[in-house]
Scaffold this motif. Structure first.
Motif, PDB file in Angstrom:
ATOM      1  N   GLY A 146       3.459   7.428   2.729  1.00  0.00           N
ATOM      2  CA  GLY A 146       3.709   6.251   3.556  1.00  0.00           C
ATOM      3  C   GLY A 146       2.423   5.480   3.733  1.00  0.00           C
ATOM      4  N   CYS A 147       1.699   5.800   4.797  1.00  0.00           N
ATOM      5  CA  CYS A 147       0.489   5.046   5.131  1.00  0.00           C
ATOM      6  C   CYS A 147      -0.691   5.423   4.253  1.00  0.00           C
ATOM      7  CB  CYS A 147       0.125   5.281   6.591  1.00  0.00           C
ATOM      8  SG  CYS A 147      -0.438   6.959   6.941  1.00  0.00           S
ATOM      9  N   SER A 203      -1.729   8.879   9.121  1.00  0.00           N
ATOM     10  CA  SER A 203      -1.156   8.402  10.388  1.00  0.00           C
ATOM     11  C   SER A 203       0.349   8.629  10.488  1.00  0.00           C
ATOM     12  CB  SER A 203      -1.417   6.901  10.566  1.00  0.00           C
ATOM     13  OG  SER A 203      -2.789   6.637  10.630  1.00  0.00           O
ATOM     14  N   CYS A 204       1.085   8.411   9.388  1.00  0.00           N
ATOM     15  CA  CYS A 204       2.538   8.254   9.516  1.00  0.00           C
ATOM     16  C   CYS A 204       3.334   9.543   9.372  1.00  0.00           C
ATOM     17  CB  CYS A 204       3.048   7.227   8.512  1.00  0.00           C
ATOM     18  SG  CYS A 204       3.240   7.851   6.827  1.00  0.00           S
ATOM     19  N   CYS A 221      11.030   8.500   6.388  1.00  0.00           N
ATOM     20  CA  CYS A 221      10.241   9.435   7.204  1.00  0.00           C
ATOM     21  C   CYS A 221      10.890  10.810   7.298  1.00  0.00           C
ATOM     22  CB  CYS A 221      10.052   8.878   8.616  1.00  0.00           C
ATOM     23  SG  CYS A 221      11.553   8.929   9.643  1.00  0.00           S
ATOM     24  N   ASN A 262       4.440  11.735  13.444  1.00  0.00           N
ATOM     25  CA  ASN A 262       5.407  11.244  12.457  1.00  0.00           C
ATOM     26  C   ASN A 262       6.005   9.936  12.947  1.00  0.00           C
ATOM     27  OD1 ASN A 262       5.341  14.332  12.249  1.00  0.00           O
ATOM     28  ND2 ASN A 262       6.348  13.729  10.345  1.00  0.00           N
ATOM     29  N   LEU A 263       5.865   8.891  12.145  1.00  0.00           N
ATOM     30  CA  LEU A 263       6.391   7.588  12.541  1.00  0.00           C
ATOM     31  C   LEU A 263       7.723   7.322  11.852  1.00  0.00           C
ATOM     32  CD1 LEU A 263       3.148   5.408  12.375  1.00  0.00           C
ATOM     33  CD2 LEU A 263       4.093   6.672  14.308  1.00  0.00           C
ATOM     34  N   ARG A 270      10.283   3.975  11.594  1.00  0.00           N
ATOM     35  CA  ARG A 270      10.355   2.565  11.965  1.00  0.00           C
ATOM     36  C   ARG A 270      11.792   2.071  12.087  1.00  0.00           C
ATOM     37  NH1 ARG A 270       5.592   1.866  14.338  1.00  0.00           N
ATOM     38  NH2 ARG A 270       6.770   3.589  15.181  1.00  0.00           N
TER      39      ARG A 270
END
Lengths: 290, 167
Positions: free
Chosen positions: B40-41, B45-46, B103, B133-134, B136
């Motif tokens: 992801g990022c 971060s994600c 995610c 864990n993001l 969205r």
């Protein structure tokens, strides 16, 4: 993102690691948890030509009380501090801090030694170490030396650890009597660096007077900062609300925050004042219950 | 210079050649062709790249493949068994805990370790436990419900309702 090419070794003893450090000089970097170093290498802010991975060297991860000290091996993971019974019973500040450091996956990797050796005033352990009056054991092929935490941080990403040396142990005067400690930082979201953070430690005598005080500040100064004037105000006195207010004001006046996307200077000074007050109160409450 | 490493992924040992700078997530996706683990990022971060290394959740975009030499790894492809879906997969499915799904593998692998350490977490503990864990799309509510469902199922407690929640 991919780092520039480098050579990689994973020695199984410290002596092997020292020999590799000697062979590669300042082109070499020590790889501990890697969760600061690897992102920097991927962004190409840092391009060491040699990585020496010390994760396979046994005996560098432990948490124990010995000879009047709490001794923490440099390769102790944040998650191990978070889960330790000894820490939970006597050194609340680590429980507070590790809960707020990055996120669970990062804490599974990140080490306390790496957090300090990275030399970043935005990291949380430096302020904790200042508050607790820690000393750091640094090893090389010549032997071991001990550096007080106040002489450890030199500048941005620069510490007392010299080429050829490895940070191996953190020593903290053991908690005894009415001893309490606490840490909090304001972060915009989980995993962010602190807008401001405060570490506090107090020791009280039988009359409730403060006999020892330590206050460290996170990310409001170019170097991790000790709030000396606040500490001096507390020691020898009854920590009344007025005195705590004064100590908090001193900390907010003495720090040097810079404006960034986490807030302007005035906001950060305000945070330092509020958090110092709260952490002193919490540390005192914990000391009274110790 | 390439290094030869052995990774045991979902129970199968693979010996592969990698550059020291090869990230573990790229070894898993591009050499072992297990593309359930996402990037992801790419900056830790994600959490989309979360896997288990020796049972501990890790962001595989921030681990070198050489660091995992000799280690045992679990990816999302290793969750289901011949008997069926893992309780977490079932929970995510029944609770509509994903929209785009990007995610989801990382969320589930993180939740595996969370439930291993804390089999009956509170909502607060779940939310803090997946703070790396993001997502969205979902707003997290159904992800939390999915993890609560899996917790109940794995512990043999009464299963919570999986009626969708419209907010």
């Amino acid at each position: 993102m991919i780092a520039e090419p480098f050579n990689y070794d994973a020695p199984s003893t410290l002596d092997e690691a020292f020999a590799m450090l000697e062979a590669h000089g300042d082109e070499a970097k020590i790889l501990a948890g890697g969760h600061s170093l690897i992102p920097m290498m991927k962004l190409r802010f840092s391009s060491p030509t040699h990585l020496i991975d010390i994760n396979r060297i046994p005996g560098l991860a432990y948490i124990k009380e010995e000879d009047g000290y709490l001794k923490i091996g440099a390769m102790t993971r944040e998650v191990d501090l978070e889960d330790s019974d000894l820490i939970a019973r006597k050194y609340h500040i680590f429980k507070d801090a590790t809960h707020l450091i990055a996120d669970p996956q990062v804490r599974n990797f990140g080490t306390i030694g790496g957090n300090l050796a990275h030399g970043d005033a935005a990291n949380d352990h430096p302020a904790v170490m200042l508050a607790l009056g820690a000393e750091v054991e640094i090893s090389s092929k010549e032997g071991k030396r001990t550096v007080p935490i106040d002489e450890f941080f030199f500048g941005f990403y620069t510490t007392a650890v010299q080429p050829g040396e490895i940070l191996t142990e953190i020593r903290i005067p053991a908690a005894s009597g009415k001893y309490g400690s606490a840490y909090y930082k304001v972060e915009r979201k989980a995993g962010d660096y602190a807008a401001a953070g405060v570490a506090a430690m107090v020791q009280l005598d039988g009359n409730g007077n403060c006999v020892k005080a330590g206050i460290g500040l996170t990310n409001v100064n170019p170097l991790p900062m000790r709030a000396s004037r606040s500490e001096e105000a507390l020691v020898g006195n009854q920590p009344t609300d007025d005195l705590i207010e004064l100590a908090a004001r001193y900390a907010s006046e003495d720090c040097n925050p810079s404006e960034d996307l986490r807030g302007d200077e005035e906001y950060k000074r305000h945070l330092v004042k509020v958090i110092t007050k709260r952490m002193l109160k919490l540390a005192i409450e914990r000391a009274q219950n110790a | 210079m390439k290094k030869s490493i052995t990774l045991t992924v979902n129970g199968t040992a693979h010996t592969i050649e990698v550059e020291p700078r090869t990230l573990l997530v790229h070894a898993i996706r591009e050499i072992l062709n297990l593309t359930g683990t996402h990037v992801g990022c790419d900056t830790s971060s994600c959490g989309a790249c979360t896997i288990l290394i020796e049972g501990k959740s890790a962001k595989s975009c921030t681990v070198l493949a050489v660091q995992a030499n000799g280690k045992s790894i679990t990816t999302v492809e290793g969750l289901a068994t011949a008997e069926g879906l893992h309780a977490l997969q079932e929970g995510f499915h029944l609770n509509h805990a994903l929209h785009c799904g990007f995610c989801t593998p990382g969320m589930m692998l993180r939740a595996v370790e969370l439930l291993e350490k804390n089999p009956n977490p509170s909502e607060e503990e779940i939310r803090w436990g997946i703070s790396g864990n993001l997502c969205r799309c979902t707003g997290y509510n159904n992800i939390v419900k999915a993890i609560q469902y899996a917790s109940a199922k794995m512990e043999g407690r009464e299963l919570p309702s999986t009626e969708p929640e419209f907010v």
